[in-house]
Write an enzyme that holds these catalytic residues in place. Structure first.
Site, PDB file in Angstrom:
ATOM      1  N   ARG A 141       9.097  48.405 -18.194  1.00  0.00           N
ATOM      2  CA  ARG A 141      10.163  47.471 -17.830  1.00  0.00           C
ATOM      3  C   ARG A 141       9.899  46.106 -18.434  1.00  0.00           C
ATOM      4  O   ARG A 141       8.778  45.614 -18.411  1.00  0.00           O
ATOM      5  CB  ARG A 141      10.267  47.362 -16.306  1.00  0.00           C
TER       6      ARG A 141
ATOM      7  N   ARG B  67       3.657  43.827 -10.469  1.00  0.00           N
ATOM      8  CA  ARG B  67       4.816  43.845 -11.367  1.00  0.00           C
ATOM      9  C   ARG B  67       4.329  43.756 -12.803  1.00  0.00           C
ATOM     10  O   ARG B  67       4.008  42.684 -13.291  1.00  0.00           O
ATOM     11  CB  ARG B  67       5.739  42.667 -11.033  1.00  0.00           C
TER      12      ARG B  67
ATOM     13  N   GLU C 271       7.713  46.978  -1.613  1.00  0.00           N
ATOM     14  CA  GLU C 271       8.346  48.231  -2.027  1.00  0.00           C
ATOM     15  C   GLU C 271       7.381  49.098  -2.830  1.00  0.00           C
ATOM     16  O   GLU C 271       6.735  48.639  -3.763  1.00  0.00           O
ATOM     17  CB  GLU C 271       9.578  47.914  -2.879  1.00  0.00           C
TER      18      GLU C 271
ATOM     19  N   SER D 295      11.717  53.736  -3.771  1.00  0.00           N
ATOM     20  CA  SER D 295      13.114  53.512  -3.452  1.00  0.00           C
ATOM     21  C   SER D 295      13.838  54.844  -3.571  1.00  0.00           C
ATOM     22  O   SER D 295      13.787  55.484  -4.612  1.00  0.00           O
ATOM     23  CB  SER D 295      13.723  52.488  -4.424  1.00  0.00           C
TER      24      SER D 295
ATOM     25  N   ARG E 160       1.186  50.706  -7.503  1.00  0.00           N
ATOM     26  CA  ARG E 160       1.272  50.004  -6.225  1.00  0.00           C
ATOM     27  C   ARG E 160       0.542  50.763  -5.131  1.00  0.00           C
ATOM     28  O   ARG E 160       0.033  50.171  -4.178  1.00  0.00           O
ATOM     29  CB  ARG E 160       2.741  49.760  -5.848  1.00  0.00           C
TER      30      ARG E 160
END
Length: 455
Positions: free
Chosen positions: A291, A306, A378, A381, A420
């Site tokens: 990303r 991130r 998070e 999801s 994560r």
RNA sequence: GGAGGAGUGGCCGAGCGGUCGAAGGCGGCGGAUUUGAAAUCCGUUGUAGGGGCGACUCUACCGGGGGUUCGAAUCCCUCCUCCUCCGCCA
């Protein structure tokens, strides 16, 4: 615009929201989109106008075509093709052909504009999705486990990982820049163990078929799941070498690095009609995810929360429209099982309309507890997309009781984000001396190692 | 990288520029036969977009796009994909 039009010509996707439904229910659609913060009423009005024009243009063109077809038929039956009558008629039909071309051009222009609008409209929130525009309006559904308590100051994963010499951010920056990490020794081992563990649980215990998909995908795949055209900036695209292409006479596809395995796995059934009896179909797969994190400057700059490249095991389901909502609960539970087996304290929240992803109509997030941040973050999801993605990529099923093909419903969720998860393990399982206990479920995947020892 | 070959309906596979949405087969569905099943026989079976209350009807689609023509699955151009052989390569 130019980013995705080649996809339009190579896979002929249907617009995302059903044109007829949108144009015939404009007020309802406007209201639904407003719920998620999209309120460009003028755009929707334009869409309504175009839908009407489209209809009248089609009627006109088809009448002309019918006339031509009948005339051509008559021409075929004329015995003397050299007769003056034949020649005259030919001239007339040539004019008719020109008129048809004009009509077709108008139709194409209208449909191109319609498609552009439709492709940029997000999915409509499901009635079961709560109101709200930001994450503050998300609803906590359930909490699992307790916050671990420490009789010392909890360190964050950067401090822990660097101290244990299993995470190396400086060297990652040297090689690749900011927002990258190098896993070393037992850190790398732990990452690999997590991947293996998650895939095993989902394949063996939850009945998913395991797949290992490509991580470079065509723009049509990105369009199918909804990353394109609107979010092109979020993905890494392979640089096209115009000079080389000109020289080689080649013209390849745009290829994107997948931001999630959702893209290649969901598109597995693009442009297919599967048997209704085969539903639900469930896949799990691992990919590295990439990303650009455009627009997130200054957010989570520390550590591996991130980063531009991370690992993730994904869950994807295709099901009958009647089962979509129930399947979301099933999938969410499958993802949650991983956190439970790892003994990580977490909670489940339902996203409000404004916080959901572009393609989702109902979503649950799994949020794991990070003691150092004193916050839930998070880690998965899980979303139900209705027929939104299926419509874009033409994924259909043939109902068992015969009947016409219908769009399937698609769902997906992280099961889980490995990076994560690793962060959560470090932070929740840390000991006073800086060592970290390996969750029991992972020990077999760590060659029996039960603890990452302090140096 | 070099040289060839091929892309047609859920699948396989025919198809002289007009009578082709497209032969035939498989699969599916309905029926006959059967105690039931298999086998056999008969029939039926694409997708999408318009119009009509409706029976129904029109239009488009033979890998994508463009062109030639009064008319294209059929001819031309181009792109994409797949296959075979050689070369290279993890």
């Amino acid at each position: 615009m130019r980013d995705w039009c080649s996809a339009l010509t190579c896979c002929r996707p249907a617009p995302m929201l059903d044109l007829r439904h949108v144009s015939e229910n404009l007020p309802e659609v406007k209201a639904a989109l407003t719920r998620r913060g999209f309120s460009d009423a003028a755009l929707l009005d334009r869409l309504g106008t175009l839908a009407e024009e489209r209809r009248s243009v089609i009627t006109g063109v088809e009448a002309l075509r019918q006339e031509r077809n009948e005339a051509s038929q008559a021409m075929a039956n004329v015995a003397d093709k050299k007769s003056e009558e034949f020649q005259t008629r030919r001239e007339q039909l040539r004019t008719l052909g020109d008129q048809i071309k004009q009509g077709e051009a108008r139709q194409a222009a209208v449909e191109t504009e319609l498609e552009a609008i439709l492709l940029n409209l997000p999915n409509l929130p499901h009635p079961g999705t709560p109101d709200g525009l930001t994450e503050n309006d998300n609803v906590e559904i359930r909490v699992w486990g307790d916050k671990p308590s420490f009789d010392f100051d909890a360190r964050d994963h950067v401090e822990l990982g660097t101290g244990l010499d299993i995470l190396d951010f400086e060297r990652a920056a040297k090689i690749s820049g900011s927002r990258f990490v190098v896993l070393k020794g037992l850190g790398s081992r732990l990452n690999r163990a997590l991947m293996q563990f998650m895939l095993d649980v989902h394949a063996a215990e939850h009945g998913y078929e395991e797949v290992w998909p490509p991580v470079l995908v065509k723009d049509s795949a990105m369009l199918g799941t909804g990353q394109l055209p609107k979010f092109a900036k979020d993905a890494f695209r392979m640089a096209k070498d115009e000079e080389w292409e000109a020289e080689a006479g080649a013209q390849g596809h745009d290829l994107y690095l997948v931001p999630t395995a959702e893209v290649p796995i969901t598109n597995l059934h693009a442009n297919e009609i599967v048997a209704g009896a085969d539903l639900p179909i469930a896949y799990t797969g691992y990919t590295a995810c990439f990303r650009s994190e455009a627009g997130s400057y200054g957010k989570d700059t520390r550590g591996m929360i991130r980063v531009h490249q991370f690992d993730k095991v994904e869950l994807v389901r295709f099901c009958h429209p009647d089962e979509g909502e129930a399947q979301l609960d099933v999938l969410t539970q499958h993802a949650q099982t991983i956190l439970q087996k790892l003994g990580l304290h977490h909670r489940v929240v339902q996203l409000c309309a404004g916080d959901m992803g572009f393609a989702a109509q109902k979503s649950y997030d799994l949020e794991v507890w990070l003691p150092a941040q004193s916050a839930y973050r998070e880690i998965s999801s899980c979303s139900w997309f209705g027929d939104f993605q299926a419509r874009r990529m033409k994924a259909r099923f043939r109902p068992e009781d015969k009947g016409k093909p219908r769009f399937v419903h698609t769902l997906n969720g992280s099961g889980l984000a490995i990076g994560r998860t690793l962060v959560a393990i470090l932070e929740q399982n840390q000991q006073a001396d800086g060592s970290v206990n390996v969750p029991e479920a992972l020990v077999p995947y760590m060659a029996g190692i039960e603890r990452i020892p302090a140096p």
